[in-house]
Write an enzyme that holds these catalytic residues in place. Structure first.
Site, short mmCIF file in Angstrom:
data_model
loop_
_atom_site.label_atom_id
_atom_site.label_comp_id
_atom_site.label_asym_id
_atom_site.label_seq_id
_atom_site.Cartn_x
_atom_site.Cartn_y
_atom_site.Cartn_z
N SER A 186 28.63 33.48 44.46
CA SER A 186 28.75 34.91 44.22
C SER A 186 27.51 35.55 43.59
CB SER A 186 29.96 35.19 43.33
OG SER A 186 29.83 34.54 42.08
N HIS A 214 34.76 34.88 48.40
CA HIS A 214 33.76 35.87 48.82
C HIS A 214 33.46 35.77 50.32
CE1 HIS A 214 32.55 37.65 44.97
NE2 HIS A 214 32.85 36.47 44.45
N LYS A 245 39.73 40.72 46.57
CA LYS A 245 38.40 41.15 47.02
C LYS A 245 38.55 41.82 48.40
CE LYS A 245 35.65 38.00 44.20
NZ LYS A 245 36.69 37.68 43.21
#
Length: 397
Positions: A186, A214, A245
Site C-alpha cells: 500500500s 488494494h 476500499k
C-alpha cells in the site's frame, strides 16, 4: 494513579509532535467522494480528494446507497450478536457465496474488518510445529496476526524471490508452511510476483496466502485481484480482503479459502467467534457492489485512464513517482518535514492528500501517497497536477 501516568503520556505525545509524526484528523462534512467538504483541521470548504481508498468511486454510488436503504428496512440496523449465536442472516450467507464465486475460492467467511480477518487466520491454522514466511513489507494486520500465532516466524525481503526460496529451504522441517504476502503493497503501489511465489510454494510444498485489499474490485481483467492478474486463482490457498476500499468503502473483511480452512475458522477463529456480525446493511450494499463490478468494466477502465494520466503528467512535470500502473501513486519527497508542508500547501490549493514519513515508510523516503479513483474526472486529475506544480514552487520559493 492516573496523575502519574498522565505526565508520561503527555511527554510521549509531545515527542510525537516534535518528531513531525503527529497525525491530525481532518473532519469531513460530506459523503466520501471525489470532492469532499473539509469542516476542520485544515483549509475549510470543498477540496478534491486524492487520498481515499475509494478506487471505483462506489462509496456514494446511487445504486449502492439505494441497496443500503432498502436493507435497513428489510434486515434492520445491526445483529447485536455473533454469528454462531443469532447473528447470521440470509444476506450474510449470500454475500459469502458471492465472494467465493467472484474470487474463485471454495468458501468465504466474513469478518468485521480485514484487520480482524488477518488476526484470526494464523493462530487458527498454525502452531509451534509450523512456520510462516512473510514479506517484510506486509500490512500491520498480517504482522500482528502472525504475532498471535506460536508458529516460527520468518521474513523475506520485499518481493525478493531468492530470499523467499532461502527461507523455504530453512524451514523444510516444519509440519506446515505458509507464505503470506500483500497482493499490492500500500505504500509503494508495487504488485507481488504471485506466479513465481506459487511456483516456489509448489516446489517446496507450502501454502500461499494473499491479502488483496488494494486490488480486489479493479486489478485483473474482471477485477478479481492479483491472483487473476497473474493467472493463479486456482493456486492461492487463502485470500483475505476488505469491503472498505474498492468494494464500497464501508467496513468489513473476509477470508476466501479452501473449504476446510474456512470451516476451521468458523470453529476456532477468535475475531470471528467473539465479534458482532457484519452489519446487514453493509452485507446487502456489498452485494450490489459485486453486481456493478461484474456487470461492466467501465469503472475499472476509467480508473486505469486516470492513473495513466496522473502518472504521466506528474512525471512530465519533474516529480519522482515510484514506477508502476497501480492507482496508488507515491510522489517521493524524501524529507519528512517537506512532505508534510507540501501536503498543507496542496490543501490550501484545494487538493486533499496526506504526507507519509517514518515509521510508516523508511527514513529518508517520505512521500505523498496519491490515490486515484474512477470518481475523478480528467479535469480533476489535471487540477491536481497543476496544484502540485504550484505548491512545489511555493515550497521551494
Amino acid at each position: 494513579m492516573f496523575d502519574n501516568v498522565r505526565a508520561d503520556i503527555a511527554t510521549t505525545l509531545d515527542e510525537i509532535r516534535e518528531a513531525g509524526l503527529f497525525k491530525p484528523e481532518r473532519v469531513i462534512g460530506s459523503p466520501q467522494s471525489a470532492e469532499v467538504t473539509v469542516t476542520s483541521g485544515g483549509r475549510p470548504g470543498e477540496v478534491l480528494n486524492f487520498c481515499a481508498n475509494n478506487y471505483l468511486g462506489l462509496a456514494d454510488h446511487p445504486e449502492v446507497l439505494a441497496a443500503a436503504k432498502d436493507a435497513l428496512d428489510r434486515w434492520g440496523y445491526g445483529m447485536a450478536s455473533v454469528r454462531f449465536i443469532c447473528g447470521t442472516q440470509d444476506v450474510h450467507k449470500e454475500l459469502e457465496e458471492r465472494l467465493s464465486a467472484f474470487l474463485g475460492q471454495e468458501d468465504t467467511i466474513l469478518y468485521s474488518s480485514c484487520f480482524d480477518a488477518n488476526g484470526g487466520v494464523f493462530e487458527t491454522l498454525l502452531d509451534d510445529r509450523d512456520a510462516v514466511i512473510s514479506d517484510a513489507l506486509n500490512h500491520a494486520s498480517i504482522i500482528d496476526g502472525i504475532r498471535l500465532s506460536k508458529a516460527r516466524r520468518h521474513r523475506y525481503a520485499n518481493r525478493d524471490l531468492a530470499d523467499l526460496e532461502q527461507q523455504l529451504k530453512e524451514t523444510q522441517d516444519a509440519r506446515r508452511r505458509l507464505i503470506v504476502t500483500d497482493g499490492v503493497f500500500s505504500m509503494d503501489g508495487y504488485v507481488a510476483p504471485l506466479r513465481e511465489i506459487c511456483d516456489l510454494a509448489d516446489r517446496y510444498d507450502a501454502m500461499v496466502m494473499v491479502d488483496d485489499s488494494h486490488a480486489v474490485g479493479f486489478v485483473g481483467a474482471g477485477g478479481r485481484g492479483t491472483p487473476e492478474l497473474h493467472g493463479v486463482m486456482d493456486r492461492v490457498d487463502i485470500i483475505t480482503g476488505t469491503l472498505g476500499k474498492a468494494l464500497g468503502g464501508a467496513s468489513g473483511g473476509y477470508v476466501a479459502a479452501r473449504r476446510e480452512i474456512v470451516a476451521l475458522l468458523r470453529q476456532r477463529s477468535r475475531p470471528y467467534l467473539f465479534s458482532n456480525s457484519l452489519a446487514p446493511v453493509i452485507a446487502a450494499a456489498s452485494l450490489k457492489v459485486l453486481d456493478l463490478v461484474e456487470q461492466s468494466n467501465e469503472l475499472r477502465e476509467r480508473l486505469a485512464a486516470n492513473t495513466v494520466l496522473f502518472r504521466s503528467k506528474m512525471t512530465e512535470a519533474g516529480f519522482e513517482i515510484l514506477p508502476g500502473d497501480h492507482p496508488i501513486a507515491p510522489v517521493m519527497i524524501g524529507d519528512a518535514a517537506k512532505a508534510g508542508r507540501l501536503a498543507e500547501l496542496l490543501l490550501e490549493r484545494g487538493v486533499y492528500v496526506i504526507g507519509f514519513s517514518y515509521p510508516v515508510v523508511p527514513h529518508g523516503a517520505a512521500r505523498i501517497r496519491v490515490q486515484l479513483s474512477a470518481a475523478h474526472s480528467t479535469e480533476d486529475v489535471e487540477r491536481a497536477v497543476a496544484a502540485f506544480v504550484d505548491a512545489r514552487a511555493a515550497l521551494e520559493g
